[in-house]
Design a protein around this motif. Structure first.
Motif, PDB file in Angstrom:
ATOM      1  N   ILE A 127       0.833  -1.201   0.062  1.00 16.65           N
ATOM      2  CA  ILE A 127       0.161   0.025  -0.146  1.00 16.65           C
ATOM      3  C   ILE A 127       0.764   1.158  -0.071  1.00 16.65           C
ATOM      4  CG2 ILE A 127      -1.638   1.253   1.454  1.00 16.65           C
ATOM      5  CD1 ILE A 127      -2.922  -1.345   2.401  1.00 16.65           C
ATOM      6  N   ASP A 128       1.853   1.167   0.865  1.00 19.68           N
ATOM      7  CA  ASP A 128       2.846   2.618   0.942  1.00 19.68           C
ATOM      8  C   ASP A 128       3.778   2.448  -0.192  1.00 19.68           C
ATOM      9  OD1 ASP A 128       1.645   2.875   3.352  1.00 19.68           O
ATOM     10  OD2 ASP A 128       3.085   1.944   4.532  1.00 19.68           O
ATOM     11  N   LYS A 129       3.827   1.455  -1.020  1.00 14.97           N
ATOM     12  CA  LYS A 129       4.749   1.378  -2.066  1.00 14.97           C
ATOM     13  C   LYS A 129       6.318   1.412  -1.595  1.00 14.97           C
ATOM     14  CE  LYS A 129       1.672   2.418  -5.870  1.00 14.97           C
ATOM     15  NZ  LYS A 129       0.322   2.545  -5.402  1.00 14.97           N
ATOM     16  N   LYS A 130       6.485   0.835  -0.733  1.00 14.32           N
ATOM     17  CA  LYS A 130       7.880   1.104   0.054  1.00 14.32           C
ATOM     18  C   LYS A 130       8.547  -0.310   0.412  1.00 14.32           C
ATOM     19  CE  LYS A 130       7.933   5.649   2.145  1.00 14.32           C
ATOM     20  NZ  LYS A 130       7.482   6.436   3.374  1.00 14.32           N
ATOM     21  N   PRO A 131       8.785  -0.886  -0.473  1.00  8.05           N
ATOM     22  CA  PRO A 131       9.437  -2.172  -0.252  1.00  8.05           C
ATOM     23  C   PRO A 131      10.595  -2.317   0.724  1.00  8.05           C
ATOM     24  CG  PRO A 131       9.376  -1.969  -2.688  1.00  8.05           C
ATOM     25  CD  PRO A 131       9.180  -0.617  -2.107  1.00  8.05           C
ATOM     26  N   GLN A 132      10.480  -3.092   1.662  1.00 10.10           N
ATOM     27  CA  GLN A 132      11.494  -3.158   2.576  1.00 10.10           C
ATOM     28  C   GLN A 132      11.899  -4.632   3.164  1.00 10.10           C
ATOM     29  OE1 GLN A 132      11.230  -0.167   5.892  1.00 10.10           O
ATOM     30  NE2 GLN A 132       9.221   0.008   4.921  1.00 10.10           N
ATOM     31  N   VAL A 133      12.839  -4.732   3.854  1.00 12.10           N
ATOM     32  CA  VAL A 133      13.062  -6.048   4.729  1.00 12.10           C
ATOM     33  C   VAL A 133      12.291  -5.712   5.943  1.00 12.10           C
ATOM     34  CG1 VAL A 133      14.629  -7.625   5.710  1.00 12.10           C
ATOM     35  CG2 VAL A 133      14.933  -7.102   3.560  1.00 12.10           C
ATOM     36  N   ILE A 134      11.395  -6.353   6.496  1.00 12.39           N
ATOM     37  CA  ILE A 134      10.567  -6.167   7.744  1.00 12.39           C
ATOM     38  C   ILE A 134      10.740  -7.529   8.603  1.00 12.39           C
ATOM     39  CG2 ILE A 134       8.605  -5.659   9.057  1.00 12.39           C
ATOM     40  CD1 ILE A 134       9.608  -3.214   7.743  1.00 12.39           C
ATOM     41  N   ASN A 135      11.237  -7.450   9.643  1.00 13.11           N
ATOM     42  CA  ASN A 135      11.638  -8.535  10.421  1.00 13.11           C
ATOM     43  C   ASN A 135      10.477  -8.686  11.639  1.00 13.11           C
ATOM     44  OD1 ASN A 135      12.487 -10.581  12.211  1.00 13.11           O
ATOM     45  ND2 ASN A 135      14.545  -9.585  12.666  1.00 13.11           N
ATOM     46  N   THR A 136       9.497  -9.323  11.221  1.00  9.89           N
ATOM     47  CA  THR A 136       8.484  -9.545  12.482  1.00  9.89           C
ATOM     48  C   THR A 136       8.854 -10.996  13.213  1.00  9.89           C
ATOM     49  OG1 THR A 136       7.119 -11.014  11.184  1.00  9.89           O
ATOM     50  CG2 THR A 136       6.742  -8.844  10.683  1.00  9.89           C
ATOM     51  N   TYR A 137       9.865 -11.303  13.115  1.00  5.40           N
ATOM     52  CA  TYR A 137      10.429 -12.513  14.277  1.00  5.40           C
ATOM     53  C   TYR A 137      11.491 -12.203  14.879  1.00  5.40           C
ATOM     54  CZ  TYR A 137      10.847 -17.656  15.102  1.00  5.40           C
ATOM     55  OH  TYR A 137      10.712 -18.818  15.642  1.00  5.40           O
ATOM     56  N   SER A 138      11.489 -10.982  15.438  1.00  9.16           N
ATOM     57  CA  SER A 138      12.793 -10.384  16.035  1.00  9.16           C
ATOM     58  C   SER A 138      13.291 -11.097  17.399  1.00  9.16           C
ATOM     59  CB  SER A 138      12.868  -8.838  16.397  1.00  9.16           C
ATOM     60  OG  SER A 138      11.497  -8.777  16.997  1.00  9.16           O
ATOM     61  N   ARG A 139      12.223 -12.107  17.618  1.00 12.51           N
ATOM     62  CA  ARG A 139      12.615 -12.734  18.977  1.00 12.51           C
ATOM     63  C   ARG A 139      13.496 -13.683  18.665  1.00 12.51           C
ATOM     64  NH1 ARG A 139       7.199 -14.421  17.675  1.00 12.51           N
ATOM     65  NH2 ARG A 139       7.019 -16.719  17.849  1.00 12.51           N
ATOM     66  N   SER A 140      13.489 -14.225  17.320  1.00 18.44           N
ATOM     67  CA  SER A 140      14.642 -15.106  17.235  1.00 18.44           C
ATOM     68  C   SER A 140      15.848 -14.542  16.064  1.00 18.44           C
ATOM     69  CB  SER A 140      13.990 -16.330  16.416  1.00 18.44           C
ATOM     70  OG  SER A 140      14.912 -17.470  16.159  1.00 18.44           O
ATOM     71  N   VAL A 141      15.182 -13.584  15.114  1.00 19.04           N
ATOM     72  CA  VAL A 141      15.900 -13.313  13.916  1.00 19.04           C
ATOM     73  C   VAL A 141      16.679 -11.828  14.309  1.00 19.04           C
ATOM     74  CG1 VAL A 141      16.114 -12.509  11.586  1.00 19.04           C
ATOM     75  CG2 VAL A 141      14.577 -14.414  12.421  1.00 19.04           C
ATOM     76  N   LYS A 142      17.980 -12.056  14.135  1.00 17.14           N
ATOM     77  CA  LYS A 142      18.941 -10.775  14.306  1.00 17.14           C
ATOM     78  C   LYS A 142      19.518 -10.322  12.855  1.00 17.14           C
ATOM     79  CE  LYS A 142      18.491 -11.289  18.961  1.00 17.14           C
ATOM     80  NZ  LYS A 142      17.248 -11.723  18.602  1.00 17.14           N
ATOM     81  N   PRO A 143      19.875  -9.133  12.730  1.00 15.92           N
ATOM     82  CA  PRO A 143      20.163  -8.617  11.490  1.00 15.92           C
ATOM     83  C   PRO A 143      21.368  -9.379  11.016  1.00 15.92           C
ATOM     84  CG  PRO A 143      19.826  -6.604  13.205  1.00 15.92           C
ATOM     85  CD  PRO A 143      19.689  -7.831  13.771  1.00 15.92           C
ATOM     86  N   GLU A 144      22.377  -9.692  11.834  1.00 15.29           N
ATOM     87  CA  GLU A 144      23.637 -10.252  11.375  1.00 15.29           C
ATOM     88  C   GLU A 144      23.303 -11.962  11.296  1.00 15.29           C
ATOM     89  OE1 GLU A 144      23.054  -8.653  14.190  1.00 15.29           O
ATOM     90  OE2 GLU A 144      23.718 -10.209  15.814  1.00 15.29           O
TER      91      GLU A 144
END
Lengths: 71, 364
Positions: B238-255
């Motif tokens: 809807i926002d036309k802003k593709p990103q990487v969104i991490n909705t599983y941050s309790r397990s996934v870290k950026p690195e």
């Protein structure tokens, strides 16, 4: 194949830990999460903890969910 | 407290669905890459409950389903060698070889095949059966490969010389690129694999919004997790802003988990891999480094497997299901000849295969 489930660490002996999968106990390896402590939650895949569940993050998500529900 | 209970809450589930329904948008197609997501999506009836304008497709994220026919034939041939014990994850037992055989039938013919939960179990089998050669069939993505690498390092450390790995491991970002490069299906967003990303990190997916302009949301595996991921994809569209969104941050870290990544690349190197449905993709597989060659079943057992003469000769359409070109019920064999009890194709074998999930949890 990428099934991994949370478990609570009951005891630690060297690189290995006894974990509780909600009543099922099993020895797993902490090779990839050496910082894990007793009582921590880890995500376990094929006998190895692949991440240390940050309770803070989990609780934060839950509180966000709670807020959502109250709206 | 039970940390996970909230992630299964039906009232919250309905609330998020309603929120998504209120957002009026054009028809959108999202793909879940991961087979564990496929299974969870069907199990929770998410496809049925989503707003009608959102269509879900299953991607190539079931390791058993994408394993090349030649590797399956090779695995079955290894099981027939004298003095060999095959250790494997259970999913692999019924995958049909090109001559109609499979590991389960090989076991009935006398092959020693053991189903294990972890490669650590295979190491134990090797320790208890020193006169035998124990071959672990290494299938799986980045979630599993570090664990298999760790088993080889354990064998080195404990001087176990009768343990071997037949590596069929595959890497997920190159396959995602391959699907997009094929351009056969139009996707509006990809639901990112939560446990692969736990290992490789959310940063590994930045190429999707930056190069492919593709919304990406990493998600966990509970019903609420999956909905939150899909809701994020919807908002990005809807926002036309593709990103990487991490909705599983309790397990996934950026690195990601750098220890696991380092272990994986201590033992393996990136190599060309052959995928069912996608063909050969450069740097999309993991082969064992020459420094660990004594554990490499491809080098230690002299087996020549001919290329399958005619692929898909019996008309199996798994390769089309894997690429998202057809839905399971559109396959000519679905539910009539091909069932989970008697699977004709790999997508019906694994509980994570789209056909199996569709069969077990379909809504007709």
């Amino acid at each position: 194949m990428c099934v991994a489930v949370p478990a609570k660490i009951v005891s630690i002996s060297g690189e290995e830990a006894m974990v509780d999968f909600g009543g099922l106990f099993r020895t797993i390896s902490l090779l990839f999460t050496p910082e894990a402590q007793v009582e921590d939650y880890v995500i376990v895949h094929a006998g190895y903890a692949i991440s240390l569940l940050t309770e803070e993050e989990a609780l934060e998500t839950i509180s966000l969910l709670d807020k959502l529900e109250q709206k | 407290m039970n940390l996970m209970a909230k992630y299964k809450d039906p009232s919250l589930f309905r609330y998020i669905i309603k929120n998504m329904s209120d957002l009026s948008v054009q028809p959108l197609t999202f793909m879940e890459f991961c087979g564990t997501h496929t299974q969870a999506i069907f199990k929770h009836s998410i496809r049925k409950l989503l707003p009608k304008n959102i269509k879900m497709l299953s991607g190539p994220g079931c390791p058993v389903c994408v394993t090349d026919q030649k590797e399956i034939d090779h695995s079955i041939a290894l099981s027939h060698l004298q003095g060999v014990i095959i250790a494997t994850f259970g999913d692999f037992l019924k995958v049909p070889g090109s001559d109609g055989s499979n590991l389960q039938k090989a076991r009935a013919q006398g092959a020693d095949i053991r189903v294990v939960y972890s490669p650590l179990d295979a190491i134990q089998i090797a320790q208890k059966n020193k006169e035998k050669k124990v071959i672990f069939l290494g299938i799986g993505f980045e979630t599993t490969a570090p664990i298999v690498a760790a088993s080889i390092l354990k064998a080195v450390k404990e001087n176990i010389s009768n343990y071997y790995v037949f590596s069929m491991h595959k890497l997920t970002p190159p396959a995602t690129k391959a699907i997009l490069n094929l351009g056969e299906i139009k996707l509006d967003g990809i639901l990112g694999p939560g446990h692969v990303s736990t290992i490789i990190g959310s940063l590994a997916w930045e190429f999707l919004p930056s190069i492919y302009n593709m919304p990406f949301a990493i998600s966990g595996f509970e019903a609420i997790d999956i909905l939150k991921g899909l809701e994020s994809l919807l908002k990005q569209c809807i926002d036309k802003k593709p990103q990487v969104i991490n909705t599983y941050s309790r397990s996934v870290k950026p690195e990601g988990n750098t220890r696991a990544i380092n272990t994986m690349f201590e033992v393996f190197y990136e190599d060309v891999a052959h995928w069912r449905g996608l063909g050969a993709i450069p740097n999309s597989g993991l082969s064992i480094k020459s420094s660990y060659r004594e554990f490499d079943a491809k080098h230690q057992f002299d087996i020549e497997i001919p290329d399958s003469k005619v692929l898909y000769s019996y008309g199996c359409q798994c390769h089309e299901v894997i690429r998202g070109l057809i839905e399971p019920p559109e396959c000519r064999y679905y539910k009539n000849i091909c069932t989970p009890d008697n699977p004709l194709g790999a997508c019906m074998v694994s509980s994570e295969g789209a056909c199996s999930a569709y069969y077990l949890y379909s809504y007709e």
